[in-house]
Design a protein around this motif. Sequence first.
Motif, PDB file in Angstrom:
ATOM      1  N   GLY A   1       0.792  -1.217   0.000  1.00  0.00           N
ATOM      2  CA  GLY A   1       0.000   0.000   0.000  1.00  0.00           C
ATOM      3  C   GLY A   1       0.828   1.271   0.000  1.00  0.00           C
ATOM      4  O   GLY A   1       1.924   1.318   0.571  1.00  0.00           O
ATOM      5  N   TRP A   2       0.300   2.294  -0.662  1.00  0.00           N
ATOM      6  CA  TRP A   2       0.846   3.657  -0.611  1.00  0.00           C
ATOM      7  C   TRP A   2      -0.225   4.515   0.052  1.00  0.00           C
ATOM      8  O   TRP A   2      -1.332   4.641  -0.455  1.00  0.00           O
ATOM      9  N   ARG A   3       0.086   5.142   1.187  1.00  0.00           N
ATOM     10  CA  ARG A   3      -0.950   5.717   2.036  1.00  0.00           C
ATOM     11  C   ARG A   3      -0.963   7.233   2.128  1.00  0.00           C
ATOM     12  O   ARG A   3      -1.669   7.780   2.964  1.00  0.00           O
ATOM     13  N   LEU A   4      -0.210   7.921   1.304  1.00  0.00           N
ATOM     14  CA  LEU A   4      -0.180   9.384   1.367  1.00  0.00           C
ATOM     15  C   LEU A   4      -0.479   9.975  -0.003  1.00  0.00           C
ATOM     16  O   LEU A   4       0.178   9.643  -0.994  1.00  0.00           O
ATOM     17  N   GLU A   5      -1.462  10.863  -0.042  1.00  0.00           N
ATOM     18  CA  GLU A   5      -1.781  11.552  -1.292  1.00  0.00           C
ATOM     19  C   GLU A   5      -0.596  12.410  -1.728  1.00  0.00           C
ATOM     20  O   GLU A   5      -0.076  13.222  -0.954  1.00  0.00           O
ATOM     21  N   ILE A   6      -0.176  12.223  -2.968  1.00  0.00           N
ATOM     22  CA  ILE A   6       0.839  13.059  -3.601  1.00  0.00           C
ATOM     23  C   ILE A   6       0.148  13.736  -4.779  1.00  0.00           C
ATOM     24  O   ILE A   6      -0.084  13.105  -5.821  1.00  0.00           O
ATOM     25  N   PRO A   7      -0.241  15.002  -4.618  1.00  0.00           N
ATOM     26  CA  PRO A   7      -1.067  15.641  -5.662  1.00  0.00           C
ATOM     27  C   PRO A   7      -0.489  15.547  -7.065  1.00  0.00           C
ATOM     28  O   PRO A   7      -1.244  15.430  -8.040  1.00  0.00           O
ATOM     29  N   ALA A   8       0.831  15.586  -7.198  1.00  0.00           N
ATOM     30  CA  ALA A   8       1.430  15.533  -8.536  1.00  0.00           C
ATOM     31  C   ALA A   8       1.344  14.148  -9.158  1.00  0.00           C
ATOM     32  O   ALA A   8       1.497  14.015 -10.378  1.00  0.00           O
ATOM     33  N   LEU A   9       1.125  13.121  -8.334  1.00  0.00           N
ATOM     34  CA  LEU A   9       1.072  11.736  -8.814  1.00  0.00           C
ATOM     35  C   LEU A   9      -0.156  11.045  -8.227  1.00  0.00           C
ATOM     36  O   LEU A   9      -0.062  10.204  -7.329  1.00  0.00           O
ATOM     37  N   PRO A  10      -1.349  11.385  -8.696  1.00  0.00           N
ATOM     38  CA  PRO A  10      -2.574  10.852  -8.087  1.00  0.00           C
ATOM     39  C   PRO A  10      -2.713   9.338  -8.178  1.00  0.00           C
ATOM     40  O   PRO A  10      -3.436   8.732  -7.390  1.00  0.00           O
ATOM     41  N   GLU A  11      -2.013   8.714  -9.133  1.00  0.00           N
ATOM     42  CA  GLU A  11      -2.116   7.254  -9.273  1.00  0.00           C
ATOM     43  C   GLU A  11      -1.597   6.524  -8.035  1.00  0.00           C
ATOM     44  O   GLU A  11      -2.005   5.382  -7.774  1.00  0.00           O
ATOM     45  N   LEU A  12      -0.707   7.162  -7.295  1.00  0.00           N
ATOM     46  CA  LEU A  12      -0.134   6.494  -6.124  1.00  0.00           C
ATOM     47  C   LEU A  12      -1.219   6.067  -5.148  1.00  0.00           C
ATOM     48  O   LEU A  12      -1.116   5.003  -4.532  1.00  0.00           O
ATOM     49  N   THR A  13      -2.247   6.886  -4.986  1.00  0.00           N
ATOM     50  CA  THR A  13      -3.341   6.508  -4.097  1.00  0.00           C
ATOM     51  C   THR A  13      -4.551   5.965  -4.851  1.00  0.00           C
ATOM     52  O   THR A  13      -5.278   5.123  -4.335  1.00  0.00           O
ATOM     53  N   ALA A  14      -4.760   6.410  -6.091  1.00  0.00           N
ATOM     54  CA  ALA A  14      -5.890   5.894  -6.872  1.00  0.00           C
ATOM     55  C   ALA A  14      -5.747   4.404  -7.118  1.00  0.00           C
ATOM     56  O   ALA A  14      -6.734   3.658  -7.176  1.00  0.00           O
ATOM     57  N   VAL A  15      -4.503   3.936  -7.260  1.00  0.00           N
ATOM     58  CA  VAL A  15      -4.227   2.511  -7.474  1.00  0.00           C
ATOM     59  C   VAL A  15      -3.536   1.900  -6.257  1.00  0.00           C
ATOM     60  O   VAL A  15      -3.955   0.867  -5.729  1.00  0.00           O
ATOM     61  N   GLY A  16      -2.495   2.565  -5.773  1.00  0.00           N
ATOM     62  CA  GLY A  16      -1.638   1.978  -4.745  1.00  0.00           C
ATOM     63  C   GLY A  16      -2.206   1.970  -3.348  1.00  0.00           C
ATOM     64  O   GLY A  16      -1.634   1.323  -2.465  1.00  0.00           O
ATOM     65  N   ALA A  17      -3.332   2.657  -3.119  1.00  0.00           N
ATOM     66  CA  ALA A  17      -3.932   2.674  -1.778  1.00  0.00           C
ATOM     67  C   ALA A  17      -5.108   1.724  -1.660  1.00  0.00           C
ATOM     68  O   ALA A  17      -5.785   1.703  -0.631  1.00  0.00           O
ATOM     69  N   LYS A  18      -5.357   0.934  -2.704  1.00  0.00           N
ATOM     70  CA  LYS A  18      -6.505   0.017  -2.690  1.00  0.00           C
ATOM     71  C   LYS A  18      -6.035  -1.426  -2.891  1.00  0.00           C
ATOM     72  O   LYS A  18      -5.158  -1.677  -3.716  1.00  0.00           O
ATOM     73  N   ARG A  19      -6.632  -2.325  -2.125  1.00  0.00           N
ATOM     74  CA  ARG A  19      -6.350  -3.764  -2.299  1.00  0.00           C
ATOM     75  C   ARG A  19      -7.656  -4.517  -2.499  1.00  0.00           C
ATOM     76  O   ARG A  19      -8.667  -4.237  -1.843  1.00  0.00           O
ATOM     77  N   GLY A  20      -7.595  -5.506  -3.365  1.00  0.00           N
ATOM     78  CA  GLY A  20      -8.746  -6.358  -3.613  1.00  0.00           C
ATOM     79  C   GLY A  20      -8.415  -7.324  -4.737  1.00  0.00           C
ATOM     80  O   GLY A  20      -7.286  -7.357  -5.244  1.00  0.00           O
ATOM     81  N   TYR A  21      -9.392  -8.104  -5.119  1.00  0.00           N
ATOM     82  CA  TYR A  21      -9.186  -9.019  -6.238  1.00  0.00           C
ATOM     83  C   TYR A  21      -8.896  -8.206  -7.491  1.00  0.00           C
ATOM     84  O   TYR A  21      -9.567  -7.216  -7.785  1.00  0.00           O
ATOM     85  N   ALA A  22      -7.895  -8.604  -8.246  1.00  0.00           N
ATOM     86  CA  ALA A  22      -7.493  -7.844  -9.422  1.00  0.00           C
ATOM     87  C   ALA A  22      -7.019  -8.786 -10.504  1.00  0.00           C
ATOM     88  O   ALA A  22      -6.214  -9.685 -10.253  1.00  0.00           O
ATOM     89  N   LEU A  23      -7.501  -8.567 -11.728  1.00  0.00           N
ATOM     90  CA  LEU A  23      -7.022  -9.355 -12.852  1.00  0.00           C
ATOM     91  C   LEU A  23      -5.665  -8.875 -13.329  1.00  0.00           C
ATOM     92  O   LEU A  23      -4.796  -9.671 -13.699  1.00  0.00           O
ATOM     93  N   ASP A  24      -5.470  -7.542 -13.317  1.00  0.00           N
ATOM     94  CA  ASP A  24      -4.203  -7.015 -13.847  1.00  0.00           C
ATOM     95  C   ASP A  24      -3.607  -5.899 -12.993  1.00  0.00           C
ATOM     96  O   ASP A  24      -2.573  -5.350 -13.334  1.00  0.00           O
ATOM     97  N   GLU A  25      -4.237  -5.551 -11.905  1.00  0.00           N
ATOM     98  CA  GLU A  25      -3.767  -4.521 -10.964  1.00  0.00           C
ATOM     99  C   GLU A  25      -3.648  -3.142 -11.606  1.00  0.00           C
ATOM    100  O   GLU A  25      -2.863  -2.307 -11.157  1.00  0.00           O
ATOM    101  N   SER A  26      -4.461  -2.891 -12.601  1.00  0.00           N
ATOM    102  CA  SER A  26      -4.485  -1.559 -13.207  1.00  0.00           C
ATOM    103  C   SER A  26      -5.337  -0.585 -12.407  1.00  0.00           C
ATOM    104  O   SER A  26      -5.198   0.634 -12.554  1.00  0.00           O
ATOM    105  N   LYS A  27      -6.214  -1.117 -11.562  1.00  0.00           N
ATOM    106  CA  LYS A  27      -7.097  -0.265 -10.755  1.00  0.00           C
ATOM    107  C   LYS A  27      -6.822  -0.396  -9.261  1.00  0.00           C
ATOM    108  O   LYS A  27      -7.173   0.505  -8.490  1.00  0.00           O
ATOM    109  N   ASN A  28      -6.270  -1.492  -8.849  1.00  0.00           N
ATOM    110  CA  ASN A  28      -5.938  -1.688  -7.433  1.00  0.00           C
ATOM    111  C   ASN A  28      -4.923  -2.798  -7.304  1.00  0.00           C
ATOM    112  O   ASN A  28      -4.723  -3.607  -8.218  1.00  0.00           O
TER     113      ASN A  28
END
Length: 855
Positions: A362-389
């Motif tokens: 997990g990535w747990r801190l919002e970095i405004p310049a790199l929103p993907e860090l939390t949009a993807v890296g702060a979520k865990r769940g079942y994933a086929l390709d980990e493009s969303k979590n």
Amino acid sequence: MKYLLPVLLFIVLSANSVFAQKKVTEPTLSGLYLKWEVIENNYNNKAQALAALTLNTKQGLSLPANGWKLYFNSDEPIVPALPADNVNITHVNGDLYFLSPAPNFGGIKTNDSLRVTLVAENWLINISDTPKGFFLVWDRSPAQAYAINAPALIPSTQPKQLMRTPADQVAASTPELLYEQNKTIRNIPADSLVKIFPTPDSYQATAANFKLDASVGVVADPLFRSEAALLRSELAKLLIQKGVVKNPAKQIKLINKPMAPEAYELQVANDAITIAASSGSGAFYGIQSLKTLLPAQAWHRPQKNIVVSGVNVTDKPRFGYRAVMMDVARNFQSKKEILKLLDVMALYKLNVLHFHLTDDEGWRLEIPALPELTAVGAKRGYALDESKNLQSALGSGPFVSNTSGTGFYTKADFITILRYANQRHITVIPEIESPGHARAAIKAMNARYQFYIGQNKKAEAEEYLLHDLKDSSIYSSVQYYNDNVIDVALPSTYKFMETVTTEIEKMYTEANAPLKSIHYGGDEVPAGVWERSPAYLKLKSQDTTIKSTDNLWSYYYTKINNMVQAHHLYLTAWEEVGSEKVVTNGIKLAVINPALADKNIHLEVWNNVLGWGSEDLAYKLANRGYKVILSPVTNLYFDMAYNKTFDEAGYYWGGYADVDRTFSFIPYDYFKNTVKGRQGEALNPTIAFAMKERPTPQGISNIVGLQGALWAETLQSPQRMEYMLLPKLLGLAERAWAKDPEWATETDTLKSKNLYNEAWSQFVNVLGKRELPRLTYYAGGFNYRIPSPGAIVKDGQVVVNAQLPGLTIRYTTDGQIPTINSTVYFKPIQTKGTVKIALFDDSGRSGKVSSIANN
């Protein structure tokens, strides 16, 4: 084979508001029931365990001969034990596996079961070793997962289930063993105890009593304006305010007086309370001492008045760096829980929060310049390709709504945390794990790459990539990931680090909080990384100092250190940053790297694992010029299990660690009282550590302080976090603040032991009679661990004792679990049969039950 479709229970839960406001449906599979049991450790005389997972089908459910996968998380690699079970287990990555039918699998009919025997690497001792986070995916609908209830766990009770090897001498915890451990503890009258914690440098009780009520004002030197405001706010919560007029004749005074920066003086007289200090931090610590001087019940409900005992105190800390490392990457904790952590740290004068914000899971801190860090890296769940979590890990299950696997601090959250900490004189050191333990960041930047490539923006896509897309290097991390290491040969890696550093710096500036250091990781990078990276091969052809991938370590941290210094910060990192690999006589060894010494690099040293050979690493690094923070696993890793029982959660790879481990730590010679090895074997420290290095005077000057570490792999809730944190944190606070105890410096072994036993009695009485009762209500109350009582049968009677005198002992003789209404223990129990005993705090909460037969 025909089979019945599963019955689905659709549970509607609100998604984490950080990610979405809409409702989502989360299907649960009804009818599949699991059971887990350990059969034996040391299976086939190897470091492995034999276990069994039973699948029961009910409620019209059957499992076909093919077409399904049962996913789960396991800390240890796990494989089927018997080909006859006709199942396969596939390792996905990290701790994620799935069980699926083998070609000859015949299916499981409704109301039938299958018992699958499994072999796991290493050992399976307690509840934390059990697989978790089960969910099922049908091959015909691969994008949909179905949650499954956690397995029923069959407790391990037999020696073959609880012993790691035949040589394992760590005894399983029993009432008799606990009684033996507790028997040196004296029950000391509460009035005889030191009423300030941690133990002050100089403490004198007087006959004075100050009557504290809402009429008492706080007057302060302008230097202490912030501390005075915070004190007024806290007193307003403790005292009934209605109709009270301020009395100028009775005051709490904060005065400015020359002394050491964190030192203070506290005097409680009949007509005034005076706190003197030369700095805001010193005044703040004087206030915390005043708070621990108050009775615990003051925090239960507002009081009309509180009688404060007279004291004269002169105090200062032993170490200037008194830290807690809190991991929120593996399992997330809310902002509210972090503020509670800061409250308890402040109360006990701990002044650094090492905030472990990023890791593989997990990535747990919002970095405004790199929103993907939390949009993807702060979520865990079942994933086929980990493009969303990220994939499910550590039992977080299939759904991203799981609050332990999913979550992050927004910029506003983090600024709130920084301000709250700064008010309480706590410095927050954020950690951005690198180059290893970085899978969340890598996957998030991969998702960013795919987005921009889809828009034909190649330059933007590659701007922050953290691994070479053509790298075919093969490796496996300690946690069994094959893709969690940043490629340090990529120029984009350094742009990423610069951007993250700048964004963090902006948040500290907005919070008006000091940023002195950023922790850039440095631990557990596995062999094999970067070997086939085109970026590495290109760098090697251009830079003659790069002979092999081993040289990339110093290359990376030299660049990171230069970057950090350019931001007017110093680098904090794990111990490995102070080492380099060299080949001697054909053998590759890790040795201390002189190139980064004497550069004010602060290394947190955890590895003193007994038997691994690096027991003196902290002292070696300090002796050679590195600033060292002592955080040894044997004493200061709070995630280690309290003792060896099946239902006592926590890890034990570094040893078991109750509160006595933190209290007994000797910073400048932790070998002195190390009398047992990792497997419980007896050690003579004079012999066992004769060849180990001790700190020199220069080394001692380089040891900046102590750090307790709470890793979060097993912390799926705030309650579990608090259970592992407390009361161990109080032992850390005592060792980090109080002066070197007499028992630690006494050279006569018998005298040292007697002095220790007396100090231990004083400490646990303070905990049981003053501090834990306070923490029952302080900051909303903490779920601290209440130990099980010790008990033996002697002369036909059950005799009971407790590790923490002051907690109430209650028991039953009718087979029922003790409750708040059960009989209080005052004298040996004569009743025959099974006696069940438990300890209770003031709120009626109890610890685990001890059961003993009086036949």
